[in-house]
Design a protein around this motif. Structure first.
Motif, PDB file in Angstrom:
ATOM      1  N   UNK A 142      51.003  39.503  19.165  1.00 50.64           N
ATOM      2  CA  UNK A 142      52.008  39.404  20.226  1.00 50.64           C
ATOM      3  C   UNK A 142      52.679  40.766  20.466  1.00 50.64           C
ATOM      4  N   UNK A 143      52.944  41.484  19.382  1.00 50.67           N
ATOM      5  CA  UNK A 143      53.535  42.818  19.515  1.00 50.67           C
ATOM      6  C   UNK A 143      52.593  43.758  20.253  1.00 50.67           C
ATOM      7  N   UNK A 144      51.306  43.691  19.926  1.00 47.22           N
ATOM      8  CA  UNK A 144      50.329  44.547  20.610  1.00 47.22           C
ATOM      9  C   UNK A 144      50.238  44.207  22.091  1.00 47.22           C
ATOM     10  N   UNK A 145      50.186  42.894  22.392  1.00 47.34           N
ATOM     11  CA  UNK A 145      50.078  42.478  23.789  1.00 47.34           C
ATOM     12  C   UNK A 145      51.315  42.901  24.581  1.00 47.34           C
ATOM     13  N   UNK A 146      52.482  42.820  23.950  1.00 46.43           N
ATOM     14  CA  UNK A 146      53.709  43.260  24.606  1.00 46.43           C
ATOM     15  C   UNK A 146      53.665  44.760  24.881  1.00 46.43           C
ATOM     16  N   UNK A 147      53.150  45.518  23.919  1.00 44.00           N
ATOM     17  CA  UNK A 147      53.024  46.969  24.067  1.00 44.00           C
ATOM     18  C   UNK A 147      52.089  47.306  25.233  1.00 44.00           C
ATOM     19  N   UNK A 148      50.934  46.646  25.291  1.00 39.31           N
ATOM     20  CA  UNK A 148      49.982  46.913  26.366  1.00 39.31           C
ATOM     21  C   UNK A 148      50.525  46.440  27.718  1.00 39.31           C
ATOM     22  N   UNK A 149      51.287  45.359  27.716  1.00 42.87           N
ATOM     23  CA  UNK A 149      51.889  44.885  28.963  1.00 42.87           C
ATOM     24  C   UNK A 149      52.900  45.906  29.482  1.00 42.87           C
ATOM     25  N   UNK A 150      53.685  46.469  28.568  1.00 45.84           N
ATOM     26  CA  UNK A 150      54.652  47.498  28.966  1.00 45.84           C
ATOM     27  C   UNK A 150      53.920  48.726  29.511  1.00 45.84           C
ATOM     28  N   UNK A 151      52.804  49.098  28.852  1.00 45.46           N
ATOM     29  CA  UNK A 151      52.019  50.238  29.337  1.00 45.46           C
ATOM     30  C   UNK A 151      51.461  49.957  30.728  1.00 45.46           C
ATOM     31  N   UNK A 152      51.051  48.718  30.977  1.00 42.65           N
ATOM     32  CA  UNK A 152      50.541  48.342  32.299  1.00 42.65           C
ATOM     33  C   UNK A 152      51.636  48.458  33.356  1.00 42.65           C
ATOM     34  N   UNK A 153      52.845  48.026  33.003  1.00 40.88           N
ATOM     35  CA  UNK A 153      53.974  48.168  33.930  1.00 40.88           C
ATOM     36  C   UNK A 153      54.224  49.644  34.224  1.00 40.88           C
ATOM     37  N   UNK A 154      54.159  50.481  33.180  1.00 41.03           N
ATOM     38  CA  UNK A 154      54.336  51.921  33.375  1.00 41.03           C
ATOM     39  C   UNK A 154      53.264  52.503  34.275  1.00 41.03           C
ATOM     40  N   UNK A 155      52.040  52.044  34.085  1.00 39.70           N
ATOM     41  CA  UNK A 155      50.922  52.526  34.914  1.00 39.70           C
ATOM     42  C   UNK A 155      51.099  52.114  36.369  1.00 39.70           C
ATOM     43  N   UNK A 156      51.415  50.834  36.600  1.00 35.94           N
ATOM     44  CA  UNK A 156      51.581  50.343  37.963  1.00 35.94           C
ATOM     45  C   UNK A 156      52.770  51.016  38.650  1.00 35.94           C
ATOM     46  N   UNK A 157      53.814  51.279  37.885  1.00 36.48           N
ATOM     47  CA  UNK A 157      54.975  51.978  38.450  1.00 36.48           C
ATOM     48  C   UNK A 157      54.586  53.375  38.904  1.00 36.48           C
TER      49      UNK A 157
END
Length: 434
Positions: A374-389
């Motif tokens: 769950x921690x890893x998925x949250x980290x990758x989700x945050x990275x995806x938000x950063x990428x899309x931003x």
């Protein structure tokens, strides 16, 4: 399953150690060292040594004038400071602009063989005891040369690494300060100190401040370099900095040894050769070079790919440093701060997610591994938000941190491809600056 579990924990610990653990261990090591054997404060000599400031430039017409004004503003006697431009291969108006500056000595040959070849050629034309290297597009603080000379007060110091700073660039200032890209730089009109304002800046924000895409690149790149500066200070205080950045560093003239012309990270290899010879690389954060961030993350990706390729090349060419003897402290610093980042850490990071999924499915400790997943998925989700931003030209906030972290590590794999394609070639495509 035990093998998978062991591999997972090795990968997790290695990634943690590479990016955070080494810094955490470095702090108490520095504290202990400075209490056992404190260093004396460096001082300027009574008679300042002669210094050559070397600027390797390829098609840098746009920044020649602002760079020369910056050089002339350095707080160092003019008769002790030589300004040498090496402009090999330049096909724009770089040499013509430099002709308007009497203090600029120019070495030029038509063939473009890369920066390393240019530096190798220039050393034969230098007779000063100290040589400072800087890039054409970086601006130095007025005290930079004096502060670097001060660090050479210690005879054990063979190289001094300055600090790199990255700043967002106000669009309103683009015409006045000169830049890479589509802008024209200031042009001399008879007297180099009398200039007219260039034109051609393309505003990318509504107000006169920093554009959002540029701010994203600046914030993430700047955050990385601030963390790097802290590690370099710790490395220096413990024993030696681990390499120098080409934006600003200096060496003793007699320690320069020609490098293979296809060397991608000439600054790093040159400085680490000096460390391997038994000298220290001093880190000097009171001498700094400031440059604009990459124009966007795509341009920053070009830099990261080349740096990663150069890092892998350097690990091989400096392979003698992979053994802990005869300098175990240098070995520990080099392995922890550099080698792991360019080799094992990106691979281990890539393995963490699939290994975690396997452990959630088959391990009896599903609760623990489920939490870690769950921690890893949250980290990758945050990275995806950063990428899309970043793609949409928005500020990613804290999500820019995991995005840039993954961005750096992914470009290590791109660096492998780059290295295979560019064997024997030390020239590279410049990343466009903001």
């Amino acid at each position: 399953m035990k093998t998978v579990e062991l591999l997972f924990w090795i990968a997790l610990l290695l990634v943690f150690y590479t990016y955070l653990g080494y810094g955490l261990l470095l702090a108490p090591a520095v504290w202990l060292r400075e209490r056992i054997r404190p260093r004396r404060a460096a001082a300027l000599p009574d008679e300042l040594p002669r210094v050559t400031l070397v600027i390797a430039a390829y098609n840098e017409e746009a920044v020649v004038d602002v760079k020369m004004r910056n050089c002339l503003a350095l707080d160092y006697p003019a008769d002790r400071l030589r300004i040498l431009w090496v402009t090999d291969g330049s096909t724009d108006g770089t040499n013509e602009r430099l002709a308007a500056w009497p203090r600029a000595d120019v070495l030029f040959e038509p063939a473009r063989r890369g920066k390393t070849a240019a530096l190798n050629r220039s050393i034969g034309c230098i007779d000063t005891p100290l040589v400072i290297y800087t890039d054409a597009n970086t601006m130095l603080n007025p005290e930079a040369v004096r502060e670097i000379v001060r660090r050479f007060d210690d005879p054990a110091v063979g190289c001094v690494a300055g600090e790199k700073r990255v700043r967002p660039r106000p669009v309103a200032d683009s015409a006045a300060t000169g830049r890479r890209g589509n802008d024209e730089a200031d042009m001399p009109s008879g007297d180099p100190d009398k200039t007219r304002t260039g034109s051609g800046a393309t505003p990318t924000s509504d107000a006169g401040g920093t554009s959002v895409p540029q701010a994203n690149a600046a914030a993430t790149e700047g955050l990385y370099w601030r963390y790097e500066s802290l590690l370099k200070q710790g490395d220096d205080r413990l024993h030696t900095a681990v390499g120098a950045a080409g934006e600003l560093f200096a060496v003793r003239r007699e320690l320069y040894r020609p490098l293979p012309e296809d060397t991608l990270l000439d600054d790093f290899v040159l400085s680490m050769r000096i460390a391997r010879a038994g000298y220290r690389i001093a880190y000097c954060n009171t001498a700094w070079a400031e440059e604009e961030p990459s124009a966007d993350m795509r341009e920053e990706g070009k830099r990261k790919t080349r740096i990663a390729a150069g890092g892998l090349q350097s690990v091989w060419r400096l392979r003698g440093l992979l053994l802990p003897w005869p300098r175990p402290l240098l070995w520990w610093q080099y392995l922890s701060h550099r080698v792991l980042r360019w080799t094992l850490a990106p691979l281990m990071l890539a393995l963490l997610l699939p290994l975690n999924i396997v452990l959630v499915a088959g391990s009896p400790h599903r609760l623990l591994y489920g939490f870690l997943l769950a921690c890893q998925l949250l980290f990758y989700a945050a990275a995806l938000v950063g990428y899309l931003s970043a793609r949409r030209g928005r500020n990613g906030g804290l999500c820019a941190v995991p995005y840039y972290f993954l961005f750096m590590n992914l470009h290590v794999f791109a660096g492998i491809v780059y290295l295979c394609k560019h064997k024997g070639n030390g020239a590279w495509e410049k990343a466009r600056r903001a």
